[in-house]
Design an enzyme around this catalytic site. Structure first.
Site, short mmCIF file in Angstrom:
data_model
loop_
_atom_site.label_atom_id
_atom_site.label_comp_id
_atom_site.label_asym_id
_atom_site.label_seq_id
_atom_site.Cartn_x
_atom_site.Cartn_y
_atom_site.Cartn_z
N GLU A 1 26.96 36.23 27.68
CA GLU A 1 27.84 35.02 28.20
C GLU A 1 27.35 34.36 29.55
O GLU A 1 27.52 33.32 29.84
CB GLU A 1 29.36 35.44 28.36
N ASN A 2 26.57 35.20 30.17
CA ASN A 2 25.96 34.59 31.41
C ASN A 2 24.74 33.70 31.41
O ASN A 2 24.64 32.87 32.38
CB ASN A 2 25.46 35.84 32.37
N ASP B 1 29.77 43.73 39.86
CA ASP B 1 30.51 42.38 39.47
C ASP B 1 30.93 42.00 41.09
O ASP B 1 31.11 42.63 41.92
CB ASP B 1 31.72 42.45 38.66
N ILE C 1 36.84 44.41 30.46
CA ILE C 1 35.57 44.91 30.29
C ILE C 1 34.40 43.88 29.91
O ILE C 1 33.27 44.12 29.83
CB ILE C 1 35.56 46.22 29.06
N GLU D 1 37.04 56.93 30.96
CA GLU D 1 38.16 56.64 32.23
C GLU D 1 37.48 55.53 32.69
O GLU D 1 36.52 55.44 33.30
CB GLU D 1 38.15 58.01 32.85
C1 IPE Z 1 30.40 40.67 33.44
O1 IPE Z 1 30.61 40.24 34.66
C2 IPE Z 1 28.85 40.82 33.32
C3 IPE Z 1 28.09 41.43 34.31
C4 IPE Z 1 28.35 42.13 35.26
C5 IPE Z 1 26.57 41.50 33.97
P1 IPE Z 1 31.01 38.63 34.80
O2 IPE Z 1 31.28 38.15 36.05
O3 IPE Z 1 30.04 37.69 33.92
O4 IPE Z 1 32.33 38.75 33.69
P2 IPE Z 1 33.53 37.76 33.65
O5 IPE Z 1 33.30 36.35 33.47
O6 IPE Z 1 34.18 37.79 34.85
O7 IPE Z 1 34.38 38.10 32.48
C1 IPE Z 2 28.01 40.00 38.93
O1 IPE Z 2 28.36 39.21 40.04
C2 IPE Z 2 26.47 39.64 38.50
C3 IPE Z 2 26.27 39.24 37.33
C4 IPE Z 2 27.22 38.97 36.41
C5 IPE Z 2 24.90 38.74 36.91
P1 IPE Z 2 28.86 37.72 39.76
O2 IPE Z 2 27.82 36.87 39.60
O3 IPE Z 2 29.62 37.77 38.37
O4 IPE Z 2 30.01 37.63 40.84
P2 IPE Z 2 31.31 36.86 40.73
O5 IPE Z 2 32.02 37.67 39.77
O6 IPE Z 2 31.23 35.54 40.43
O7 IPE Z 2 31.78 36.94 42.30
MG MG Z 3 31.68 38.27 37.98
#
Ligand code: IPE
Ligand code: IPE
Ligand code: MG
Length: 233
Positions: free
Chosen positions: A59-60, A12, A187, A199
């Site tokens: 959800e992405n 993330d 999570i 953990e």
């Molecule tokens: C979780 O990260 C999904 C991935 C790392 C692929 P997100 O950035 O999408 O999750 P939220 O929105 O912070 O919960």
């Molecule tokens: C994780 O980084 C990658 C994916 C979820 C695909 P993010 O794109 O969620 O980055 P932030 O959380 O917006 O910084």
């Molecule tokens: Mg993120």
């Protein structure tokens, strides 16, 4: 150092990392993908047998069309690239998540990669694409109900072992250590069933900056935990 057998990572912070550098989110994803490549090698070199990473959640899809497009293109390149690593490292790759929701050309690449690496057993690298823990359980329960109706399953109780064997991660021990980068402490629908006794390690470091030193820090934290499984040790 006592190494975890199975590490799960929520990658993330790519977007925030790029924003801090006044760069578009896509740049964060490019650097994040390069870092995944690097860290997978670091983890393989350490002799860790199982690695599962969360790369794209169910959800992405709600992100902008442009961002989703960038991510899909990065997956195309990455899936092609790791074929060579599979051979070199005798590594098997498995994609977890609902493949039917992925673009058809990526589905074909997944089939090819899983097929060509199926017999390697030094390391298993699971990549969660279009993955959601609830979606995984929904798909598993639907198949369990179908098989129960057809009489494929023994009558009576649906045990944890049966449920395990219908999940995308069937046959793989649950993660010992789960790492989430970039400060969030949730999570986000990752491995809901499998993380029951894992953990958790949370760090403020964003994924593009996560390196071997940070990984060792996470493993040291894991070593300092008194692992319990509900018993009275
Ligand atoms: C979780 O990260 C999904 C991935 C790392 C692929 P997100 O950035 O999408 O999750 P939220 O929105 O912070 O919960
Ligand atoms: C994780 O980084 C990658 C994916 C979820 C695909 P993010 O794109 O969620 O980055 P932030 O959380 O917006 O910084
Ligand atoms: Mg993120």
């Amino acid at each position: 150092m006592n190494l975890p057998k199975h590490i799960a990572i929520i990658l993330d912070g790519n977007g925030r990392w790029a924003k801090q550098r006044k760069m578009p989110r896509s740049y964060g994803h490019i650097v994040g993908t390069a870092n995944l490549d690097k860290m997978c090698n670091v983890i393989a070199d350490m002799g860790i047998r199982y690695l599962t990473v969360y790369a794209f959640s169910t959800e992405n899809w709600k992100r902008s069309q442009q961002e989703v497009g960038t991510l899909m293109n990065l997956f195309r390149k990455y899936l092609k690239k790791i074929e060579r690593d599979c051979v070199k490292r005798e590594m098997r790759v498995r994609i977890i998540g609902d493949k039917t929701g992925m673009p058809s050309d990526i589905r074909e690449m997944i089939d090819e990669l899983e097929g060509m690496s199926a017999n390697y057993d030094k390391m298993l690298f699971q990549i969660a694409l279009n993955y959601g823990g609830r979606d995984e359980i929904e798909r598993a329960v639907t198949r369990i109900a179908d098989d129960a109706r057809k009489g494929v399953l023994p009558e009576g109780r649906i045990t944890s072992e049966i449920i395990d064997s219908y999940l995308d991660t069937a046959g793989v021990p649950d993660p010992d250590l789960m790492i989430r980068t970039s400060g969030e402490t949730r999570i986000s629908n990752f491995l809901l069933w499998q993380l029951a006794y894992t953990e958790f390690y949370f760090t403020d470091v964003a994924w593009p900056d996560f390196n071997k030193k940070e990984l060792i820090r996470a493993i040291e934290y894991y070593n300092g935990r008194d692992r319990r499984f509900g018993d009275a040790r």
